[in-house]
Design an enzyme around this catalytic site. Structure first.
Site, PDB file in Angstrom:
ATOM      1  N   LYS A   1     -21.874   9.638  29.751  1.00  0.00           N
ATOM      2  CA  LYS A   1     -22.595  10.527  30.658  1.00  0.00           C
ATOM      3  C   LYS A   1     -21.610  10.952  31.758  1.00  0.00           C
ATOM      4  CE  LYS A   1     -27.038  10.095  33.070  1.00  0.00           C
ATOM      5  NZ  LYS A   1     -28.125   9.128  33.343  1.00  0.00           N
TER       6      LYS A   1
ATOM      7  N   GLU B   1     -29.220   2.892  27.155  1.00  0.00           N
ATOM      8  CA  GLU B   1     -29.413   1.829  26.175  1.00  0.00           C
ATOM      9  C   GLU B   1     -30.601   2.142  25.263  1.00  0.00           C
ATOM     10  OE1 GLU B   1     -27.636  -0.129  29.881  1.00  0.00           O
ATOM     11  OE2 GLU B   1     -28.952   1.536  29.440  1.00  0.00           O
TER      12      GLU B   1
END
Length: 128
Positions: A105, A79
């Protein structure tokens, strides 16, 4: 906020980077792959009519800003990485009204056989 995230957009998908972001020490030491998808809300009327790059935004310039922001500092959370990229894109490209960014990811340190972890932020330029 009417009209947010609608209209013309520049799209860049699957931008791949190798980085050291993450909560765990191993992520800081070994690093891993990250993939970024972007949508930038910008009026493309003039470049569509003129066929001149000078009236729009170069994809290469967008990539350069994303790469620099991604590599500037190590962060624990995706984030925060995404927020930093968004901030730099808004600073650099004044004609961008909104941004949707997704960071994935694939080697997140969780017990998954297949798949990836990721986040998506939707941000609109703040007006003063």
């Amino acid at each position: 906020m009417a009209g947010a995230f609608t209209g013309d957009r520049i799209i860049l998908k699957d931008l791949g980077f190798y980085g050291y972001h993450g909560v765990f020490a191993e992520e800081a030491t070994l690093g891993q792959r990250f993939f970024i998808d972007l949508e930038l809300g910008v009026d493309l009327s003039e470049p569509a009519a003129t066929d001149r790059l000078s009236t729009g935004i170069s994809y290469s310039d967008i990539y350069d800003v994303v790469k620099a922001a991604f590599e500037t500092q190590r962060m624990k959370l995706l984030e925060a990485v995404a927020g930093n990229i968004v901030e730099k894109l808004f600073e650099t490209f004044q004609s961008v009204n909104w941004i949707v960014i997704r960071i994935r990811k694939p080697e997140a340190p969780i017990a998954m056989v297949r798949g990836e972890a990721g986040i998506e932020l939707h941000r609109q330029r703040k007006t003063s």
